[in-house]
Design a protein around this motif. Structure first.
Motif, PDB file in Angstrom:
ATOM      1  N   ALA A  96       0.830  -1.203   0.000  1.00  0.00           N
ATOM      2  CA  ALA A  96       0.000   0.000   0.000  1.00  0.00           C
ATOM      3  C   ALA A  96       0.865   1.252   0.000  1.00  0.00           C
ATOM      4  O   ALA A  96       0.561   2.232  -0.686  1.00  0.00           O
ATOM      5  CB  ALA A  96      -0.928  -0.002   1.220  1.00  0.00           C
ATOM      6  N   TYR A 135       2.524   1.087  -3.774  1.00  0.00           N
ATOM      7  CA  TYR A 135       1.692   1.008  -4.979  1.00  0.00           C
ATOM      8  C   TYR A 135       0.243   1.448  -4.783  1.00  0.00           C
ATOM      9  O   TYR A 135      -0.510   1.507  -5.753  1.00  0.00           O
ATOM     10  CB  TYR A 135       1.702  -0.422  -5.513  1.00  0.00           C
ATOM     11  CG  TYR A 135       3.096  -0.933  -5.822  1.00  0.00           C
ATOM     12  CD1 TYR A 135       3.801  -0.466  -6.923  1.00  0.00           C
ATOM     13  CD2 TYR A 135       3.704  -1.873  -4.999  1.00  0.00           C
ATOM     14  CE1 TYR A 135       5.078  -0.930  -7.203  1.00  0.00           C
ATOM     15  CE2 TYR A 135       4.988  -2.348  -5.269  1.00  0.00           C
ATOM     16  CZ  TYR A 135       5.664  -1.865  -6.376  1.00  0.00           C
ATOM     17  OH  TYR A 135       6.931  -2.321  -6.639  1.00  0.00           O
ATOM     18  N   ALA A 136      -0.161   1.713  -3.535  1.00  0.00           N
ATOM     19  CA  ALA A 136      -1.509   2.231  -3.244  1.00  0.00           C
ATOM     20  C   ALA A 136      -2.626   1.235  -3.552  1.00  0.00           C
ATOM     21  O   ALA A 136      -3.755   1.634  -3.828  1.00  0.00           O
ATOM     22  CB  ALA A 136      -1.760   3.541  -4.003  1.00  0.00           C
ATOM     23  N   PHE A 137      -2.344  -0.061  -3.501  1.00  0.00           N
ATOM     24  CA  PHE A 137      -3.376  -1.056  -3.790  1.00  0.00           C
ATOM     25  C   PHE A 137      -4.481  -1.011  -2.732  1.00  0.00           C
ATOM     26  O   PHE A 137      -4.245  -0.732  -1.562  1.00  0.00           O
ATOM     27  CB  PHE A 137      -2.784  -2.467  -3.811  1.00  0.00           C
ATOM     28  CG  PHE A 137      -1.769  -2.691  -4.895  1.00  0.00           C
ATOM     29  CD1 PHE A 137      -1.953  -2.176  -6.166  1.00  0.00           C
ATOM     30  CD2 PHE A 137      -0.620  -3.425  -4.647  1.00  0.00           C
ATOM     31  CE1 PHE A 137      -1.023  -2.380  -7.168  1.00  0.00           C
ATOM     32  CE2 PHE A 137       0.328  -3.636  -5.642  1.00  0.00           C
ATOM     33  CZ  PHE A 137       0.125  -3.112  -6.900  1.00  0.00           C
ATOM     34  N   SER A 138      -5.709  -1.330  -3.159  1.00  0.00           N
ATOM     35  CA  SER A 138      -6.836  -1.380  -2.228  1.00  0.00           C
ATOM     36  C   SER A 138      -6.763  -2.650  -1.385  1.00  0.00           C
ATOM     37  O   SER A 138      -6.093  -3.622  -1.743  1.00  0.00           O
ATOM     38  CB  SER A 138      -8.161  -1.357  -2.993  1.00  0.00           C
ATOM     39  OG  SER A 138      -8.329  -2.568  -3.722  1.00  0.00           O
ATOM     40  N   CYS A 194      -5.867   0.408   6.487  1.00  0.00           N
ATOM     41  CA  CYS A 194      -4.776   0.437   5.515  1.00  0.00           C
ATOM     42  C   CYS A 194      -5.126   1.283   4.283  1.00  0.00           C
ATOM     43  O   CYS A 194      -4.234   1.804   3.624  1.00  0.00           O
ATOM     44  CB  CYS A 194      -4.415  -0.984   5.089  1.00  0.00           C
ATOM     45  SG  CYS A 194      -2.875  -1.090   4.153  1.00  0.00           S
ATOM     46  N   LYS A 195      -6.412   1.430   4.001  1.00  0.00           N
ATOM     47  CA  LYS A 195      -6.780   2.244   2.837  1.00  0.00           C
ATOM     48  C   LYS A 195      -6.317   3.685   3.010  1.00  0.00           C
ATOM     49  O   LYS A 195      -6.099   4.400   2.024  1.00  0.00           O
ATOM     50  CB  LYS A 195      -8.285   2.194   2.588  1.00  0.00           C
ATOM     51  CG  LYS A 195      -9.140   2.922   3.613  1.00  0.00           C
ATOM     52  CD  LYS A 195     -10.613   2.864   3.222  1.00  0.00           C
ATOM     53  CE  LYS A 195     -11.483   3.639   4.219  1.00  0.00           C
ATOM     54  NZ  LYS A 195     -12.908   3.598   3.840  1.00  0.00           N
ATOM     55  N   SER A 239      -3.042   3.807   1.363  1.00  0.00           N
ATOM     56  CA  SER A 239      -3.212   3.811  -0.091  1.00  0.00           C
ATOM     57  C   SER A 239      -3.651   5.184  -0.582  1.00  0.00           C
ATOM     58  O   SER A 239      -3.161   5.679  -1.602  1.00  0.00           O
ATOM     59  CB  SER A 239      -4.242   2.757  -0.503  1.00  0.00           C
ATOM     60  OG  SER A 239      -3.812   1.464  -0.145  1.00  0.00           O
ATOM     61  N   TYR A 240      -4.564   5.810   0.140  1.00  0.00           N
ATOM     62  CA  TYR A 240      -5.054   7.132  -0.256  1.00  0.00           C
ATOM     63  C   TYR A 240      -3.941   8.171  -0.212  1.00  0.00           C
ATOM     64  O   TYR A 240      -3.846   9.042  -1.101  1.00  0.00           O
ATOM     65  CB  TYR A 240      -6.202   7.563   0.658  1.00  0.00           C
ATOM     66  CG  TYR A 240      -7.500   6.809   0.446  1.00  0.00           C
ATOM     67  CD1 TYR A 240      -7.648   5.934  -0.625  1.00  0.00           C
ATOM     68  CD2 TYR A 240      -8.572   6.962   1.321  1.00  0.00           C
ATOM     69  CE1 TYR A 240      -8.836   5.243  -0.828  1.00  0.00           C
ATOM     70  CE2 TYR A 240      -9.767   6.282   1.125  1.00  0.00           C
ATOM     71  CZ  TYR A 240      -9.895   5.413   0.054  1.00  0.00           C
ATOM     72  OH  TYR A 240     -11.063   4.732  -0.143  1.00  0.00           O
ATOM     73  N   ARG A 279      -0.787   7.620  -0.683  1.00  0.00           N
ATOM     74  CA  ARG A 279       0.101   7.350  -1.810  1.00  0.00           C
ATOM     75  C   ARG A 279      -0.542   7.791  -3.127  1.00  0.00           C
ATOM     76  O   ARG A 279       0.142   8.307  -4.024  1.00  0.00           O
ATOM     77  CB  ARG A 279       0.427   5.853  -1.863  1.00  0.00           C
ATOM     78  CG  ARG A 279       1.371   5.452  -2.986  1.00  0.00           C
ATOM     79  CD  ARG A 279       2.696   6.138  -2.868  1.00  0.00           C
ATOM     80  NE  ARG A 279       3.649   5.661  -3.869  1.00  0.00           N
ATOM     81  CZ  ARG A 279       4.616   6.397  -4.382  1.00  0.00           C
ATOM     82  NH1 ARG A 279       4.791   7.642  -3.989  1.00  0.00           N
ATOM     83  NH2 ARG A 279       5.440   5.887  -5.278  1.00  0.00           N
ATOM     84  N   THR A 281      -4.723   0.371  -9.022  1.00  0.00           N
ATOM     85  CA  THR A 281      -4.856   0.265  -7.567  1.00  0.00           C
ATOM     86  C   THR A 281      -6.128  -0.429  -7.114  1.00  0.00           C
ATOM     87  O   THR A 281      -6.175  -0.982  -6.016  1.00  0.00           O
ATOM     88  CB  THR A 281      -4.822   1.659  -6.919  1.00  0.00           C
ATOM     89  OG1 THR A 281      -5.947   2.427  -7.394  1.00  0.00           O
ATOM     90  CG2 THR A 281      -3.541   2.390  -7.242  1.00  0.00           C
TER      91      THR A 281
END
Length: 356
Positions: free
Chosen positions: A172, A175-178, A273-274, A277-278, A280, A298
């Motif tokens: 996260a 790469y900012a993955f969900s 954790c989101k 991601s946000y 990033r 993402t």
């Protein structure tokens, strides 16, 4: 006598770590001596601040905290070692430096986006992860943890639960993955030989640190699968080989965040954790990443990304959404026609491997 390398290795202050990384860009270990600290000039102090802001997408208060910690370090050098910087301890030069600093920080946002992890939380989490990874014989400790917790509840795990949870957190951060994208990654989607991870229909090149961490994790995962004699398609597994997806009750189908992001809970008291991601995503958009491409990569929808990046400007949000919707089909045709697209992470053009 002040030994910079020893001090640096023992330093726990995250912002000072960033300052020392900046020094690496202007000094080499071979040529370093304590007079360097005495001779740092205004431009170098200001460039270090810009370096910190650029790397951390900092808010005004966090940039000010960085500046405070750097000045505190130089006051320590003077008080404890007699190393006196000519800028910090000259009244006129120091005032000039403060004015330059204020001009830079005045342009930064005043507060953090509430949907994002704060800079302070991010830095603490990163420091705690680094501290955990620096433990001696960590892999042996994790394997011992697995054997001692055989047939016991997952919550009894001390080492494995932290290690497996820091992997999606690292993904996260980079790469900012969900959350859903990461919990659903299949074992076959990781190709360590090529340094690739398949996710959301794309092949993502993993940086060296992640390749090393996943290499260790795969050996540990094999131990778990063997001990429990389980067959699972998921890359990330609990200490008993089970999935991090909840399979019973009202929350069936959702991610078991308390376990999947355990190291976040231990470090900063939540498992959102989101929010990482946000943070990033905002950084990547600020650097010019295409929002449609970023959404596909993402797993975070376009509308959410636009709201994140233009939280205080509803008119700008509406205009941008109209442009995105209006150009969506045009962009798809352009990508397919050219056969390449710009990577939102590294900026290089890559061959398209997905119709999306």
């Amino acid at each position: 006598m002040f030994d910079f390398q020893i001090y640096r290795s023992k330093n726990k202050e995250v912002k000072l770590k960033e300052f020392f990384k900046y020094l690496d860009t202007i000094w080499t270990e071979e040529e370093f001596d304590t007079t360097h600290f005495e001779l740092l000039n205004e431009d170098e102090f200001i460039n270090s601040l810009k370096y910190y802001i650029d790397k951390n997408n900092s808010a005004r208060n966090t940039a000010n905290d960085y500046w405070r910690d750097v000045k505190k370090f130089f006051h320590m050098l003077k008080a404890d070692y007699g190393i006196k910087n000519f800028v910090i301890f000259d009244y006129e030069l120091s005032e000039k430096l403060e004015k330059m600093k204020r001009q830079i920080t005045s342009e930064l946002r005043e507060q953090e986006n509430k949907d994002c992890i704060t800079d302070e939380q991010y830095e603490k989490l990163l420091a705690d992860i680094e501290k955990f990874l620096s433990e001696e014989n960590l892999e042996k400790l994790i394997l011992k943890d697995i054997e001692e917790n055989l047939d016991k509840e997952f919550k009894k795990s001390k080492y494995y639960i932290k290690f497996v949870s820091l992997l999606p957190v690292k993904l996260a951060m980079k790469y900012a993955f969900s959350n859903d994208s990461m919990v659903n990654i299949k074992f076959k989607d990781l190709e360590l030989e090529k340094g690739l991870l398949r996710i959301n229909g794309f092949e993502i090149p993993l940086e060296e640190e992640l390749q090393r961490l996943f290499s260790t994790y795969i050996k540990i995962r094999e131990k778990i699968v063997s001990l429990y004699n389980v067959k699972t398609e998921f890359l990330f597994v609990k200490i008993d080989g089970g999935s991090f997806k909840i399979t019973k009750g009202k929350t069936e189908g959702y991610t078991d965040s308390a376990a999947f992001f355990n190291i976040m809970q231990k470090s900063i008291g939540n498992t959102a954790c989101k929010a990482i991601s946000y943070k990033r995503i905002i950084e990547l958009v600020k650097k010019g990443a295409d929002i449609n491409a970023l959404s596909s990569l993402t797993g975070v929808n376009v509308n959410t990304i636009v709201k994140l990046c233009y939280i205080n400007d509803s008119m700008a949000r509406e205009d941008l959404m109209k442009k995105i919707i209006g150009k969506e089909n045009e962009e798809k045709i352009k990508i397919i026609k050219k056969g390449t697209m710009k990577c939102v992470y590294c900026g290089k053009r890559q061959d398209v491997i997905s119709d999306n």
